[in-house]
Design an enzyme around this catalytic site. Sequence first.
Site, mmCIF file in Angstrom:
data_model
loop_
_atom_site.group_PDB
_atom_site.id
_atom_site.type_symbol
_atom_site.label_atom_id
_atom_site.label_comp_id
_atom_site.label_asym_id
_atom_site.label_seq_id
_atom_site.Cartn_x
_atom_site.Cartn_y
_atom_site.Cartn_z
ATOM 1 N N VAL A 192 -27.824 -35.896 -8.456
ATOM 2 C CA VAL A 192 -28.175 -35.126 -7.402
ATOM 3 C C VAL A 192 -28.846 -36.523 -6.403
ATOM 4 C CG1 VAL A 192 -26.867 -33.351 -6.113
ATOM 5 C CG2 VAL A 192 -26.123 -34.057 -8.326
ATOM 6 N N GLU A 208 -23.542 -26.038 1.001
ATOM 7 C CA GLU A 208 -22.592 -26.806 0.763
ATOM 8 C C GLU A 208 -21.956 -27.134 -0.504
ATOM 9 O OE1 GLU A 208 -20.240 -26.460 3.918
ATOM 10 O OE2 GLU A 208 -19.622 -26.926 2.218
ATOM 11 N N ASP A 245 -19.203 -21.027 -14.742
ATOM 12 C CA ASP A 245 -19.787 -21.889 -13.395
ATOM 13 C C ASP A 245 -18.526 -21.747 -12.109
ATOM 14 O OD1 ASP A 245 -21.077 -24.976 -11.888
ATOM 15 O OD2 ASP A 245 -18.927 -24.967 -12.084
ATOM 16 N N LYS A 262 -19.454 -19.489 -8.347
ATOM 17 C CA LYS A 262 -18.907 -20.529 -6.586
ATOM 18 C C LYS A 262 -17.797 -19.279 -6.412
ATOM 19 C CE LYS A 262 -19.308 -25.055 -9.217
ATOM 20 N NZ LYS A 262 -18.440 -25.976 -9.924
ATOM 21 N N GLY A 268 -19.903 -34.862 -9.332
ATOM 22 C CA GLY A 268 -20.270 -36.336 -9.701
ATOM 23 C C GLY A 268 -21.686 -36.252 -8.706
#
Length: 424
Positions: free
Chosen positions: A13, A128, A200, A204, A301
């Site tokens: 990232v 975000e 995970d 979130k 991704g």
Amino acid sequence: MAYGIGVIGAGTVGGGVVEILLSNAGVISDKAGVELALQHVAELREDLLKDLGLNDVTASKDAHALIADPAVNIVCELIGGIEPAKSFILEALNAGKHVVTANKMLLAKHGRELCEAAVKNNVELRYEAAVAGTIPIIKTLRESLASNHIHAVYGILNGTCNYILTQMSVEGLEFDVALKQAQMKGFAETPPDLDIEGHDTAHKCQILASLCHSTYVPLDEIFVEGITKITHLDVQYAQELGYRIKLLAIIRRVEGEVEARVHPTLVSEQHPLANVRNEFNAIYVESDMAGATLYYGRGAGKYPTASAVVSDLVDIAQRGNGPVPPPFRYSHSIATRDIGLLDGRYYLRFTTEDHPGVLGRICTVLGKHGVSIASLFQKEEDEHTDAHVVLMTHETVESSLMAAKAEIDALECIIEPTHVLRVL
Ligand code: HSE
């Protein structure tokens, strides 16, 4: 004014953020009217730094030096995990720097402490990219739907699980094969247990639940069940009944409490979430004024996640010297609802001996616990193999359903623990 950006962690990232800032600076200033100038990248792995082709940018192995660099106004924490990420973020906030992170686990576990540090120092902490990658769900909940009470959120928030479940259903792959493919495509966590055990998604879910209801939802109060027990048979039978199996995060306001849960769910094939395939994420929100809205995109991704990080940088730069919004507003104290109180429909798959009277015994136990049967079928098998009885219930309370399951599983004619799936 140009905003100086520092990036800690130049992995997938972080590398994507660096690339976007270097190659798309013109697009950013054309569209957003702000200048984002990459000033400093800190990364321990020299080979990664070399590959980035940083000419006029300071490259170091020292995150502390990056945070102290006067040219850096906004620090991006993109190393993931709890430590040293948490210490770096606190150090940056305490140094009066804005912080952007994609670190969902850290926010879910320590969001309250980080929020307090951001508020105390009057700087921004934005995230975000932590939820559903490129889908702007944080901005949507904080801004676009700010005038709404959020009644319910149904989210497919983990690309790895959605990929596995899609491949099991569409391509007929076994769980392990589909998981290997997801790992090769690069969106699974290392190790993938965080994905497939549902954690995970729970991270979130914690972030979204706290944001939707302006309350602090403790991570350990969120009910979590992963997808590791989903078999090919469940996928196939669900399909025959007109459903797809999806790992959902569900957040609802029920009788003054917040229901926050993560589990595989039977979703009717008519529902928009049923057709969200492979690594894509989607979030279906029901609110009082806007009604139902649906958000869809890549949740994992390199570039999708990096694009979300840069969107936070743009927001900070556009706000300029305006009032600093807190990362979370914990204005209310709302209890998290116990899963035992859940009122819903269920799919049950019993693996039994194929003897006279077995079905009668199962149905007697269900009836005793007030569980009403909506439909039922048994596949005709070879007489020497176990029988699979699949049953859908009417609305029933989870605690009664689970008490019935425990009693049924103790019957000698039951060969393996009953599979239970909740229905949306
Ligand atoms: N492992 C995560 C997923 C990455 O598969 O969705 C994005 O959070």
